[in-house]
Design a protein around this motif. Structure first.
Motif, PDB file in Angstrom:
ATOM      1  N   GLN A 180       0.837  -1.352   0.208  1.00 26.73           N
ATOM      2  CA  GLN A 180       0.031  -0.034   0.064  1.00 26.73           C
ATOM      3  C   GLN A 180       0.982   1.173  -0.168  1.00 26.73           C
ATOM      4  O   GLN A 180       1.911   1.249   0.809  1.00 26.73           O
ATOM      5  CB  GLN A 180      -0.810   0.021   1.278  1.00 26.73           C
ATOM      6  CG  GLN A 180      -2.141  -1.049   1.269  1.00 26.73           C
ATOM      7  CD  GLN A 180      -3.102  -0.870   2.160  1.00 26.73           C
ATOM      8  OE1 GLN A 180      -2.760  -0.037   3.458  1.00 26.73           O
ATOM      9  NE2 GLN A 180      -4.192  -1.778   2.183  1.00 26.73           N
ATOM     10  N   ARG A 181       0.460   2.230  -0.907  1.00 23.16           N
ATOM     11  CA  ARG A 181       1.384   3.335  -0.752  1.00 23.16           C
ATOM     12  C   ARG A 181       0.744   4.318  -0.240  1.00 23.16           C
ATOM     13  O   ARG A 181       1.354   5.646   0.038  1.00 23.16           O
ATOM     14  CB  ARG A 181       1.619   3.634  -2.279  1.00 23.16           C
ATOM     15  CG  ARG A 181       0.515   4.091  -3.408  1.00 23.16           C
ATOM     16  CD  ARG A 181       1.083   4.386  -4.727  1.00 23.16           C
ATOM     17  NE  ARG A 181      -0.064   4.595  -5.573  1.00 23.16           N
ATOM     18  CZ  ARG A 181       0.058   4.492  -6.921  1.00 23.16           C
ATOM     19  NH1 ARG A 181       1.371   4.555  -7.459  1.00 23.16           N
ATOM     20  NH2 ARG A 181      -0.794   4.566  -7.773  1.00 23.16           N
ATOM     21  N   ARG A 182      -0.430   4.294   0.192  1.00 27.39           N
ATOM     22  CA  ARG A 182      -1.173   5.242   0.897  1.00 27.39           C
ATOM     23  C   ARG A 182      -2.137   4.747   1.973  1.00 27.39           C
ATOM     24  O   ARG A 182      -2.545   3.694   1.762  1.00 27.39           O
ATOM     25  CB  ARG A 182      -1.945   6.392   0.052  1.00 27.39           C
ATOM     26  CG  ARG A 182      -2.987   5.606  -0.742  1.00 27.39           C
ATOM     27  CD  ARG A 182      -3.990   6.909  -1.482  1.00 27.39           C
ATOM     28  NE  ARG A 182      -5.061   6.281  -2.238  1.00 27.39           N
ATOM     29  CZ  ARG A 182      -6.140   5.698  -1.742  1.00 27.39           C
ATOM     30  NH1 ARG A 182      -6.324   5.539  -0.547  1.00 27.39           N
ATOM     31  NH2 ARG A 182      -6.959   5.058  -2.607  1.00 27.39           N
ATOM     32  N   ALA A 183      -2.393   5.387   3.099  1.00 30.35           N
ATOM     33  CA  ALA A 183      -3.520   4.778   3.908  1.00 30.35           C
ATOM     34  C   ALA A 183      -5.000   4.671   3.481  1.00 30.35           C
ATOM     35  O   ALA A 183      -5.291   5.419   2.667  1.00 30.35           O
ATOM     36  CB  ALA A 183      -3.582   5.554   5.190  1.00 30.35           C
ATOM     37  N   VAL A 184      -5.711   3.516   3.703  1.00 30.60           N
ATOM     38  CA  VAL A 184      -6.970   3.454   3.296  1.00 30.60           C
ATOM     39  C   VAL A 184      -7.760   3.216   4.538  1.00 30.60           C
ATOM     40  O   VAL A 184      -7.333   2.778   5.531  1.00 30.60           O
ATOM     41  CB  VAL A 184      -7.197   2.155   2.298  1.00 30.60           C
ATOM     42  CG1 VAL A 184      -6.113   2.378   1.169  1.00 30.60           C
ATOM     43  CG2 VAL A 184      -6.576   0.968   3.039  1.00 30.60           C
ATOM     44  N   ALA A 185      -9.090   3.428   4.236  1.00 29.68           N
ATOM     45  CA  ALA A 185      -9.974   3.350   5.490  1.00 29.68           C
ATOM     46  C   ALA A 185     -10.478   1.740   5.554  1.00 29.68           C
ATOM     47  O   ALA A 185     -10.023   0.872   4.619  1.00 29.68           O
ATOM     48  CB  ALA A 185     -11.323   4.188   5.192  1.00 29.68           C
ATOM     49  N   ASP A 186     -10.840   1.407   6.771  1.00 28.59           N
ATOM     50  CA  ASP A 186     -11.384  -0.087   6.783  1.00 28.59           C
ATOM     51  C   ASP A 186     -12.695  -0.488   5.948  1.00 28.59           C
ATOM     52  O   ASP A 186     -13.356   0.408   5.820  1.00 28.59           O
ATOM     53  CB  ASP A 186     -11.805  -0.238   8.517  1.00 28.59           C
ATOM     54  CG  ASP A 186     -12.139  -1.748   8.568  1.00 28.59           C
ATOM     55  OD1 ASP A 186     -12.197  -2.367   7.582  1.00 28.59           O
ATOM     56  OD2 ASP A 186     -12.257  -1.846  10.017  1.00 28.59           O
ATOM     57  N   GLN A 187     -12.396  -1.393   5.276  1.00 32.77           N
ATOM     58  CA  GLN A 187     -13.438  -1.685   4.111  1.00 32.77           C
ATOM     59  C   GLN A 187     -14.654  -2.161   4.697  1.00 32.77           C
ATOM     60  O   GLN A 187     -15.561  -2.205   4.107  1.00 32.77           O
ATOM     61  CB  GLN A 187     -12.841  -2.621   3.301  1.00 32.77           C
ATOM     62  CG  GLN A 187     -11.520  -2.431   2.530  1.00 32.77           C
ATOM     63  CD  GLN A 187     -12.135  -1.748   1.266  1.00 32.77           C
ATOM     64  OE1 GLN A 187     -12.136  -0.315   1.215  1.00 32.77           O
ATOM     65  NE2 GLN A 187     -12.040  -2.157  -0.024  1.00 32.77           N
ATOM     66  N   ALA A 188     -14.739  -2.625   6.059  1.00 30.03           N
ATOM     67  CA  ALA A 188     -15.937  -3.150   6.626  1.00 30.03           C
ATOM     68  C   ALA A 188     -17.031  -2.545   6.445  1.00 30.03           C
ATOM     69  O   ALA A 188     -18.309  -3.199   5.963  1.00 30.03           O
ATOM     70  CB  ALA A 188     -15.823  -3.630   8.051  1.00 30.03           C
ATOM     71  N   GLY A 189     -17.165  -1.201   6.485  1.00 32.54           N
ATOM     72  CA  GLY A 189     -18.697  -0.449   6.682  1.00 32.54           C
ATOM     73  C   GLY A 189     -18.828   0.079   5.059  1.00 32.54           C
ATOM     74  O   GLY A 189     -19.899   0.886   5.285  1.00 32.54           O
ATOM     75  N   LEU A 190     -18.027  -0.202   4.000  1.00 34.96           N
ATOM     76  CA  LEU A 190     -18.104   0.312   2.791  1.00 34.96           C
ATOM     77  C   LEU A 190     -18.920  -0.581   2.050  1.00 34.96           C
ATOM     78  O   LEU A 190     -18.875  -1.657   1.846  1.00 34.96           O
ATOM     79  CB  LEU A 190     -16.798   0.702   2.203  1.00 34.96           C
ATOM     80  CG  LEU A 190     -15.915   1.730   3.028  1.00 34.96           C
ATOM     81  CD1 LEU A 190     -14.651   2.046   2.403  1.00 34.96           C
ATOM     82  CD2 LEU A 190     -16.646   3.109   3.247  1.00 34.96           C
ATOM     83  N   ASP A 191     -19.765   0.458   1.071  1.00 36.85           N
ATOM     84  CA  ASP A 191     -20.523  -0.517  -0.195  1.00 36.85           C
ATOM     85  C   ASP A 191     -19.479  -0.662  -1.284  1.00 36.85           C
ATOM     86  O   ASP A 191     -18.417  -0.057  -1.192  1.00 36.85           O
ATOM     87  CB  ASP A 191     -21.922   0.375  -0.617  1.00 36.85           C
ATOM     88  CG  ASP A 191     -21.631   1.732  -0.924  1.00 36.85           C
ATOM     89  OD1 ASP A 191     -20.569   2.037  -1.206  1.00 36.85           O
ATOM     90  OD2 ASP A 191     -22.399   2.443  -1.207  1.00 36.85           O
ATOM     91  N   ALA A 192     -19.982  -1.189  -2.305  1.00 38.95           N
ATOM     92  CA  ALA A 192     -19.096  -1.476  -3.509  1.00 38.95           C
ATOM     93  C   ALA A 192     -18.492  -0.244  -3.922  1.00 38.95           C
ATOM     94  O   ALA A 192     -17.210  -0.197  -4.147  1.00 38.95           O
ATOM     95  CB  ALA A 192     -20.051  -2.250  -4.482  1.00 38.95           C
ATOM     96  N   PRO A 193     -19.234   0.937  -4.383  1.00 36.76           N
ATOM     97  CA  PRO A 193     -18.851   2.025  -4.760  1.00 36.76           C
ATOM     98  C   PRO A 193     -17.683   2.773  -3.761  1.00 36.76           C
ATOM     99  O   PRO A 193     -16.732   3.007  -4.312  1.00 36.76           O
ATOM    100  CB  PRO A 193     -19.818   3.109  -5.202  1.00 36.76           C
ATOM    101  CG  PRO A 193     -20.943   2.075  -5.418  1.00 36.76           C
ATOM    102  CD  PRO A 193     -20.828   0.961  -4.375  1.00 36.76           C
ATOM    103  N   GLY A 194     -18.108   2.608  -2.634  1.00 37.84           N
ATOM    104  CA  GLY A 194     -17.227   2.842  -1.581  1.00 37.84           C
ATOM    105  C   GLY A 194     -15.876   2.252  -1.421  1.00 37.84           C
ATOM    106  O   GLY A 194     -14.735   2.879  -1.223  1.00 37.84           O
ATOM    107  N   ARG A 195     -16.044   0.948  -1.629  1.00 34.24           N
ATOM    108  CA  ARG A 195     -14.576   0.313  -1.504  1.00 34.24           C
ATOM    109  C   ARG A 195     -13.884   0.708  -2.719  1.00 34.24           C
ATOM    110  O   ARG A 195     -12.453   0.630  -2.629  1.00 34.24           O
ATOM    111  CB  ARG A 195     -15.025  -1.265  -1.485  1.00 34.24           C
ATOM    112  CG  ARG A 195     -15.585  -1.527  -0.242  1.00 34.24           C
ATOM    113  CD  ARG A 195     -15.836  -3.347   0.016  1.00 34.24           C
ATOM    114  NE  ARG A 195     -16.354  -3.349   1.204  1.00 34.24           N
ATOM    115  CZ  ARG A 195     -16.071  -4.597   1.566  1.00 34.24           C
ATOM    116  NH1 ARG A 195     -15.269  -5.654   1.091  1.00 34.24           N
ATOM    117  NH2 ARG A 195     -16.724  -4.923   2.867  1.00 34.24           N
ATOM    118  N   LEU A 196     -14.560   0.693  -4.182  1.00 33.74           N
ATOM    119  CA  LEU A 196     -13.701   1.015  -5.235  1.00 33.74           C
ATOM    120  C   LEU A 196     -12.941   2.677  -5.159  1.00 33.74           C
ATOM    121  O   LEU A 196     -11.595   2.629  -5.238  1.00 33.74           O
ATOM    122  CB  LEU A 196     -14.418   1.319  -6.373  1.00 33.74           C
ATOM    123  CG  LEU A 196     -14.932  -0.326  -6.739  1.00 33.74           C
ATOM    124  CD1 LEU A 196     -16.045  -0.136  -8.149  1.00 33.74           C
ATOM    125  CD2 LEU A 196     -13.759  -0.914  -7.483  1.00 33.74           C
TER     126      LEU A 196
END
Length: 313
Positions: A180-196
């Motif tokens: 990973q070259r940058r921080a990402v949010a926890d994916q657990a609470g995200l929908d499909a567009p949010g994860r993308l």
């Protein structure tokens, strides 16, 4: 330290089955049969993200399989890595066999055909035997997640899958070349567009990993689970961009990175002695002229049931 202590605890103390809580066994015969008996199938989420590679999974993400994956990943049930790796290897073999059929032959670098698990009739799909080892590329977890868990579950399963593939006649190694070259949010609470959106542009290939990916090298992305496909699509993008830039470097005079990164050096130091010898980072680097952009395949243990192809007899 946590991973080492968990390994020792698993050997000394009796455990309940992580899948169904059957007493005094880390993995009961029924749950093992659930993992071993699944037929690897194509998995396609809806909606399917752009750039998603062909993905194969061996089980629906439900019931005992879900419990086993969570126990290994979140509760440090490291004794499950071997059985999970064997299941992951079946998904890898299914993708390789389908790739040969799609290409209408063995493709570049092939030296013949080998059988799947066990090497006998009915043991699994026929897969090619390549002169160059197949590279299993784990989808990386966030660094904070690895620190919190005390181990890297996907890399651990990838190492077990590579051992199983070699045992059954397919040369394979683990290439932990993504980060990973940058921080990402926890994916657990995200929908499909949010994860993308969360993962867009988040991954890159390490400098030391770039030379390993060219020259028609067979690459399979591996993960424990696919839900929306966002992680695998982003990982495939990073690999494709690196291979394309490598071609430009070979043809246009731009140098391909040869330096090993700090993460690559650390890869050689951590883990068991067996893991260190199996990691592709221990191999000497070399230039890869004439690299060709090739869509990687992907393999996971589980995917949502509604994304799995229907088995037709």
């Amino acid at each position: 330290m946590r991973g080492w202590w968990q390994d020792l605890t698993d050997l000394v103390l009796p455990a309940d089955c992580a899948g169904c809580a059957a007493p005094r066994t880390a993995l009961c015969p029924r749950c093992r049969a659930t993992l071993d008996g699944g037929v690897a199938r194509r998995a396609r989420p809806v909606p399917e993200p752009a750039g998603l590679p062909v993905v194969h999974a061996v089980a629906p993400y439900a019931a005992e399989v879900r419990a086993l994956l969570l126990a290994h990943k979140e509760r440090g049930a490291l004794a499950l890595a071997g059985a999970l790796g064997v299941a992951l290897a079946r998904a890898v073999r299914a993708g390789l066999a389908e790739g040969v059929e799609d290409a209408g032959g063995l493709g570049p670098g092939a030296s013949g055909l080998g059988l799947g698990a066990g090497g006998g009739a009915g043991a699994g799909p026929v897969v090619p035997t390549w002169r160059e080892p197949l590279l299993l590329v784990p989808v990386p977890s966030a660094r904070w997640a690895v620190r919190a868990r005390g181990h890297d579950p996907v890399r651990r399963m990838a190492l077990a899958a590579a051992r199983e593939l070699r045992r059954t006649g397919t040369p394979a190694r683990v290439a932990a070349v993504l980060r990973q070259r940058r921080a990402v949010a926890d994916q657990a609470g995200l929908d499909a567009p949010g994860r993308l959106a969360n993962l867009a542009g988040a991954l890159e290939v390490t400098a030391g990993g770039a030379p390993l990916l060219g020259d028609g090298r067979r690459v399979v992305l591996v993960d424990d689970l696919m839900t929306t496909g966002a992680s695998l699509a982003e990982a495939a993008r990073a690999l494709r961009e690196t291979v394309v830039s490598g071609v430009s470097g070979a043809n246009g005079g731009r140098a391909v990175y040869r330096a090993i990164t700090r993460e690559g050096r650390e890869e050689r130091r951590i883990g068991s002695e067996q893991e260190r010898t199996e990691s592709v980072h221990s191999a000497p680097e070399k230039a890869v002229p004439n690299a060709r952009a090739r869509m990687p395949r992907a393999a996971v243990i589980a995917a949502p049931a509604d994304s799995l192809e229907i088995i037709r007899n």
